[in-house]
Write an enzyme that holds these catalytic residues in place. Structure first.
Site, short mmCIF file in Angstrom:
data_model
loop_
_atom_site.label_atom_id
_atom_site.label_comp_id
_atom_site.label_asym_id
_atom_site.label_seq_id
_atom_site.Cartn_x
_atom_site.Cartn_y
_atom_site.Cartn_z
CE LYS A 157 -3.94 -1.94 -0.32
NZ LYS A 157 -4.82 -1.71 -1.47
N1 PMP Z 1 -3.51 -7.99 1.46
C1 PMP Z 1 -3.61 -7.06 2.41
C2 PMP Z 1 -3.05 -7.35 3.75
C3 PMP Z 1 -4.23 -5.83 2.14
O1 PMP Z 1 -4.35 -4.90 3.09
C4 PMP Z 1 -4.77 -5.63 0.84
C5 PMP Z 1 -5.47 -4.35 0.53
N2 PMP Z 1 -6.82 -4.25 0.96
C6 PMP Z 1 -4.66 -6.64 -0.12
C7 PMP Z 1 -4.02 -7.81 0.23
C8 PMP Z 1 -5.24 -6.54 -1.50
O2 PMP Z 1 -4.62 -5.59 -2.32
P1 PMP Z 1 -5.50 -4.75 -3.31
O3 PMP Z 1 -6.35 -3.82 -2.48
O4 PMP Z 1 -4.53 -4.00 -4.16
O5 PMP Z 1 -6.35 -5.68 -4.08
#
Ligand code: PMP
Length: 344
Positions: free
Chosen positions: A48
């Site tokens: 992130k």
């Molecule tokens: N794993 C974790 C621990 C996350 O915080 C997130 C984000 N919500 C994701 C996976 C998935 O990533 P994305 O939001 O880019 O699909």
């Protein structure tokens, strides 16, 4: 001449360029070559960081953000941490509306990074005024000079990964990647990475990991929202009870679902076999690889890249706590672990 000092200006220049690590032990009986992109190497310990920096810098370029302004977001924790980190270095206020499902470690970390945190009930509908979406929207309308990142509905989330994660994986594999496997929460990671990789080689297969209790897989199959798919589950950051526009469903070939229980055990197995201390969704992604391999999706020539989104330290009170595992009923007789602490 004076020698220069080899230092980064701040942690911000450490975002991205995360390593790709071969998985050898946990995959020993599996066909194919497996490589994990370890996003915990970002300074905020998750993927992130990439979207926080990218979206904030795009807003600065467009003149939407000025120092002292407020940045608002809904987040399961990781995006919040990354926004708080970038905000500190760039001089913004940071307000975060988080789900009550988030671990207490995550909430304490956000406070440590100077964010103001609103904890909202997890099991209410997205349009309930108490949901973290609605709370964030309300705060955005009430606070003058505020920007709402809105990661689930922000095309820049996809763009961040199109510009960074995709090219990194293409270069790290010298274009030899055959399969990308990644979790889908907002869908930004998998969509942006997939778009870039498929532009380089349309034969690359992209498989998303979804949770039981989430609508994403069914929507991908039918393009219809089926609320019957929704029920509570424990993994944070994976799957959804709504359809995010930050997911490009056309860039993804298939989704598979994994259980809370298998994902938790597989995360623990990654630590014990590969020395990789990663988060719950990394366990989910690895669990997805195992299921795909069993289904015969890979052969000995496959070069599979899996994205591990964050670090294990954020889950000490959850999957890495034997008490928590016991309470969820995740230790049955076949899986019970021997206590390995000895008191002298
Ligand atoms: N794993 C974790 C621990 C996350 O915080 C997130 C984000 N919500 C994701 C996976 C998935 O990533 P994305 O939001 O880019 O699909």
């Amino acid at each position: 001449m004076k020698k220069s000092i080899n230092a980064h200006d701040s942690v911000l220049s450490l975002i991205g360029d995360t390593p790709l690590v071969k998985l050898s032990n946990i995959t020993a009986s599996m066909k194919g070559n497996y490589f994990a992109k370890i996003e915990a190497f970002n300074p905020g310990h998750s993927s992130k960081d990439r979207i926080a920096l990218y979206i904030i810098e795009q807003a600065e370029k467009k003149g939407i953000l000025k120092p002292g302004d407020t940045i608002i977001e809904t987040t399961s924790g990781n995006t919040g941490f990354s926004i708080a980190m970038v905000s500190i270095l760039k001089g913004y206020e940071c307000i975060l509306a988080v789900s009550s499902k988030s671990s207490s470690d995550k909430i304490d970390m956000l406070k440590t990074m100077g964010a103001k945190v609103y904890v909202c009930p997890a099991h209410v509908k997205a349009d309930d005024p108490r949901s973290y979406y609605e709370v964030a929207k309300r705060l955005h309308s009430e606070i003058k000079d505020s920007v709402y990142i809105n990661q689930y509905f922000n095309e820049l989330n996809i763009e961040a990964h199109y510009n960074t994660t995709g090219p990194e994986i293409w270069n790290q594999t010298n274009g030899q990647i055959t399969h990308l496997v990644a979790c889908s929460g907002t869908g930004g990671t998998i969509s942006g990475t997939a778009r870039f990789l498929k532009e380089q080689n349309p034969n690359i297969k992209v498989i998303g990991i979804d949770a039981y209790g989430s609508v994403i897989q069914k929507y991908h199959q039918t393009r219809e929202f089926d609320s019957d798919e929704i029920y509570p589950y424990r993994i944070e950051g994976l799957g959804k009870n709504l359809i995010p526009t930050a997911t490009d469903f056309d860039a993804i070939d298939a989704f598979i679902k994994v259980t809370d229980e298998d994902s938790a055990h597989t995360a623990r197995e990654l630590a014990k076999t590969e020395g990789l201390f990663v988060g719950y969704t990394s366990g989910a992604a690895m669990q997805g690889l195992k299921q795909l391999e069993e289904d015969g999706v890979f052969d000995t020539t496959s070069n599979i890249v899996v994205i591990f989104p964050d670090h294990g330290s954020r889950y000490m009170s959850k999957i890495y706590s034997n008490d928590w595992m016991e309470k969820q009923g995740f230790f049955d007789s076949s899986r019970h672990e021997v206590e390995s602490i000895q008191y002298i």
